[in-house]
Structure formats: structure tokens, C-alpha cells
Design an enzyme around this catalytic site. Structure first.
Site, PDB file in Angstrom:
ATOM      1  N   LYS A  98     -17.353  25.026  42.311  1.00  0.00           N
ATOM      2  CA  LYS A  98     -18.805  25.262  42.443  1.00  0.00           C
ATOM      3  C   LYS A  98     -19.089  26.478  43.321  1.00  0.00           C
ATOM      4  CE  LYS A  98     -19.899  21.348  44.395  1.00  0.00           C
ATOM      5  NZ  LYS A  98     -18.649  20.553  44.467  1.00  0.00           N
TER       6      LYS A  98
ATOM      7  N   ARG B  30     -26.362  15.270  45.755  1.00  0.00           N
ATOM      8  CA  ARG B  30     -25.101  14.541  45.674  1.00  0.00           C
ATOM      9  C   ARG B  30     -25.307  13.031  45.624  1.00  0.00           C
ATOM     10  NH1 ARG B  30     -21.464  18.527  48.217  1.00  0.00           N
ATOM     11  NH2 ARG B  30     -19.403  17.663  48.555  1.00  0.00           N
TER      12      ARG B  30
ATOM     13  N   ARG C 294      -5.573  24.683  49.039  1.00  0.00           N
ATOM     14  CA  ARG C 294      -6.654  25.591  49.429  1.00  0.00           C
ATOM     15  C   ARG C 294      -6.486  26.114  50.865  1.00  0.00           C
ATOM     16  NH1 ARG C 294     -12.763  24.066  47.829  1.00  0.00           N
ATOM     17  NH2 ARG C 294     -12.704  22.534  49.504  1.00  0.00           N
TER      18      ARG C 294
ATOM     19  N   ARG D 174      -8.964  23.761  55.737  1.00  0.00           N
ATOM     20  CA  ARG D 174     -10.179  23.104  56.218  1.00  0.00           C
ATOM     21  C   ARG D 174      -9.843  21.697  56.680  1.00  0.00           C
ATOM     22  NH1 ARG D 174     -14.872  23.628  51.801  1.00  0.00           N
ATOM     23  NH2 ARG D 174     -14.854  21.391  52.083  1.00  0.00           N
TER      24      ARG D 174
ATOM     25  N   ARG E  55     -13.010  12.048  49.708  1.00  0.00           N
ATOM     26  CA  ARG E  55     -14.095  12.871  49.153  1.00  0.00           C
ATOM     27  C   ARG E  55     -14.231  12.635  47.652  1.00  0.00           C
ATOM     28  NH1 ARG E  55     -12.035  18.374  50.859  1.00  0.00           N
ATOM     29  NH2 ARG E  55     -13.688  19.261  49.607  1.00  0.00           N
TER      30      ARG E  55
HETATM   31  P1  ADP Z   1     -16.693  19.928  48.500  1.00  0.00           P
HETATM   32  O1  ADP Z   1     -17.631  20.077  47.338  1.00  0.00           O
HETATM   33  O2  ADP Z   1     -15.435  20.707  48.327  1.00  0.00           O
HETATM   34  O3  ADP Z   1     -16.505  18.509  48.955  1.00  0.00           O
HETATM   35  P2  ADP Z   1     -18.719  20.869  50.367  1.00  0.00           P
HETATM   36  O4  ADP Z   1     -18.507  22.090  51.179  1.00  0.00           O
HETATM   37  O5  ADP Z   1     -19.765  20.918  49.312  1.00  0.00           O
HETATM   38  O6  ADP Z   1     -17.278  20.601  49.784  1.00  0.00           O
HETATM   39  O7  ADP Z   1     -19.022  19.608  51.297  1.00  0.00           O
HETATM   40  C1  ADP Z   1     -18.226  19.295  52.413  1.00  0.00           C
HETATM   41  C2  ADP Z   1     -18.785  18.063  53.110  1.00  0.00           C
HETATM   42  O8  ADP Z   1     -20.135  18.327  53.556  1.00  0.00           O
HETATM   43  C3  ADP Z   1     -18.924  16.804  52.260  1.00  0.00           C
HETATM   44  O9  ADP Z   1     -17.706  16.080  52.186  1.00  0.00           O
HETATM   45  C4  ADP Z   1     -20.025  16.050  53.016  1.00  0.00           C
HETATM   46  O10 ADP Z   1     -19.516  15.442  54.192  1.00  0.00           O
HETATM   47  C5  ADP Z   1     -20.954  17.156  53.451  1.00  0.00           C
HETATM   48  N1  ADP Z   1     -22.010  17.444  52.430  1.00  0.00           N
HETATM   49  C6  ADP Z   1     -22.178  18.599  51.740  1.00  0.00           C
HETATM   50  N2  ADP Z   1     -23.223  18.508  50.897  1.00  0.00           N
HETATM   51  C7  ADP Z   1     -23.750  17.261  51.058  1.00  0.00           C
HETATM   52  C8  ADP Z   1     -24.832  16.555  50.453  1.00  0.00           C
HETATM   53  N3  ADP Z   1     -25.599  17.112  49.500  1.00  0.00           N
HETATM   54  N4  ADP Z   1     -25.065  15.295  50.869  1.00  0.00           N
HETATM   55  C9  ADP Z   1     -24.314  14.712  51.822  1.00  0.00           C
HETATM   56  N5  ADP Z   1     -23.264  15.299  52.425  1.00  0.00           N
HETATM   57  C10 ADP Z   1     -22.971  16.577  52.056  1.00  0.00           C
END
Ligand code: ADP
Length: 231
Positions: free
Chosen positions: A28, A103, A141, A174, A185
Site C-alpha cells: 500500500k 481499518r 523488510r 521496524r 498484525r
Molecule cells: P502495515 O500496513 O504494514 O501494518 P501501517 O504502517 O499501516 O503498517 O500500520 C502500523 C501500525 O499502526 C498498525 O499495526 C496499527 O498499530 C497502527 N495503525 C495504523 N493505521 C491504523 C488504523 N487505521 N487504525 C488503527 N491502528 C492503525
């Protein structure tokens, strides 16, 4: 470079909001960056905003750090507020790309209300990727802590082992890319995020599925661009 117009005029109203949807590791972030460069609209990534807060050690960062490190989602209230503030800014006036939001069902309902209230149409791009490909991507990654560039030790290694091609900074893993946290996740995605897709489909919103398992990012981007063309 591909040319994509954000004024897609799908039926009556132009599409201004692109929602990039997919599991962690689906690409994404990469597609969002390519889209925003091409369209000149902001890239709104909830993950990046939350990580920025943690880096700055501000109140929000302190409140969310433990949940993020465990792979759990941050509360709907917090992310809804963050996103609404960003999409209300003048620079998002001609459109924006959402990455990592919505999400949960509550976030999706809130976003749809916000968009409908302003007559803004969205298109949801679902980046579909095979589970084993995702595990391989996420465990390999590496990221530059200075400029944010992403690498993968298998598919996209840096020129010099462990160092960023752009600024030479030592690459890091990370905190939430360790294998146990990755599994959490992905479980959170299956439990809370996948139903969001059903919500968009049932509500008759435009959802386009793009197979993003094996193609390089440029080829996926070509498919994403096609998905944005008027029907
Ligand atoms: P990825 O898609 O690789 O999991 P992100 O950078 O989008 O990574 O998200 C990392 C973390 O940030 C998630 O595991 C969550 O803890 C938090 N997060 C990000 N976006 C949201 C969201 N829309 N709602 C709740 N938590 C979020």
C-alpha cells in the site's frame, strides 16, 4: 511515467478519494507514494502519522506506542480524529490517497459519512496478496530511519549491505516487523480489517481488486492506474 487524472468523473461526480486497501505487506505504502507523485495530492498514511508522533515523543505517540509495538490496532477515536484533521486541510481539497485507513468497520462508517456529507466520491483499491508472499516480504523488510526508503533483503536489497542507497544511513528493522508481531498484525487484519471490504461491497461502493502478489511495483501501479480510469 504514467499519467492518471484524479478527475475521473465516474458517473456524475469526480473521484477525489483513493482508498488503498490491503493487508500489511501488500505494498500500500509503495503504491500510495507512486500515486501521490503522479497526481500531486497528499498521501495520508495513518501508520506514518502514528510513527511520527512516537518519534517526536508527543502525547499521542506516548499513548499509542505500546499498542503499535504489539501489533494491535490503535483506537478508532484516535485515528478518526487524525485522518479527519488531515483530509479537511486545503491541500487535500483536490483529492488524497488514504493508506492504512479505514481499518475497522467503525472507521469505514465514519469515513463514508464524512465523504457523503461533502459529496466526495471514493474508489477503494484492494491490493490482494498471497499470505506466504506477505510473510516473506515483511520479515525481509528494512527501512532507512532517516529518509524512510524501504528495502527488502530478498526482492529489493540495497546496493551496500545494510545501508541506505540514498543517504548511507544504517537500515533498521521496524519494531513491528518481527515474526511474532507480524503474525499478530495479520491476525488483526483478518479479524478487523477484512470485513471492511465486505462493508464497502455491500454498500455498493466502488471496489477494484488488483492482484499484487508477484508483479514488481511498477507493474502493479499500471494495474492500479487502469482501475482508476473511468468506467
Ligand atoms: P502495515 O500496513 O504494514 O501494518 P501501517 O504502517 O499501516 O503498517 O500500520 C502500523 C501500525 O499502526 C498498525 O499495526 C496499527 O498499530 C497502527 N495503525 C495504523 N493505521 C491504523 C488504523 N487505521 N487504525 C488503527 N491502528 C492503525
Amino acid at each position: 511515467m504514467f499519467s492518471v487524472s484524479l478527475c475521473l468523473c465516474v458517473k456524475e461526480k469526480p473521484v477525489k478519494a483513493i482508498v488503498l486497501f490491503g493487508s500489511p505487506g501488500s505494498g500500500k505504502g509503495t503504491q500510495a507514494k507512486m500515486l501521490t507523485e503522479c497526481l500531486g495530492v497528499p498521501h495520508i498514511s495513518t501508520g506514518d502519522m502514528l510513527r511520527d508522533s512516537i518519534r517526536h515523543g508527543d502525547q499521542l505517540g506516548t499513548a499509542v506506542v505500546a499498542r503499535m509495538q504489539s501489533g494491535a490496532l490503535v483506537s478508532d477515536e484516535v485515528v478518526n480524529r487524525l485522518v479527519e484533521e488531515r483530509i479537511s486541510r486545503p491541500e487535500a481539497g483536490s483529492g488524497f490517497v488514504l493508506d492504512g485507513y479505514p481499518r475497522t468497520l467503525a472507521q469505514a462508517e465514519r469515513l463514508c459519512e464524512w465523504l457523503d456529507g461533502r459529496g466526495i466520491r471514493e474508489v477503494v483499491i484492494h491490493l490482494a496478496v498471497d499470505y506466504n508472499v506477505i510473510i516473506a516480504r515483511l520479515t525481509g523488510r528494512r527501512q532507512c530511519p532517516r529518509c524512510g526508503t524501504l528495502y527488502n533483503i530478498g526482492s529489493h536489497p540495497p546496493q551496500v549491505d545494510g545501508a541506505c542507497d540514498l543517504d548511507g544511513e544504517k537500515l533498521v528493522i521496524r519494531d513491528d516487523d518481527s515474526e511474532s508481531v507480524i503474525r499478530e498484525r495479520l491476525a488483526a487484519y483478518e479479524r478487523q480489517t477484512h470485513p471492511v471490504l465486505q462493508f464497502f461491497l455491500k454498500a455498493g461502493r466502488r471496489v477494484v481488486e488488483v492482484d499484487a502478489s508477484y508483479d514488481p511495483p511498477s507493474a502493479v501501479f499500471q494495474k492500479v492506474s487502469q482501475a482508476l480510469e473511468p468506467r
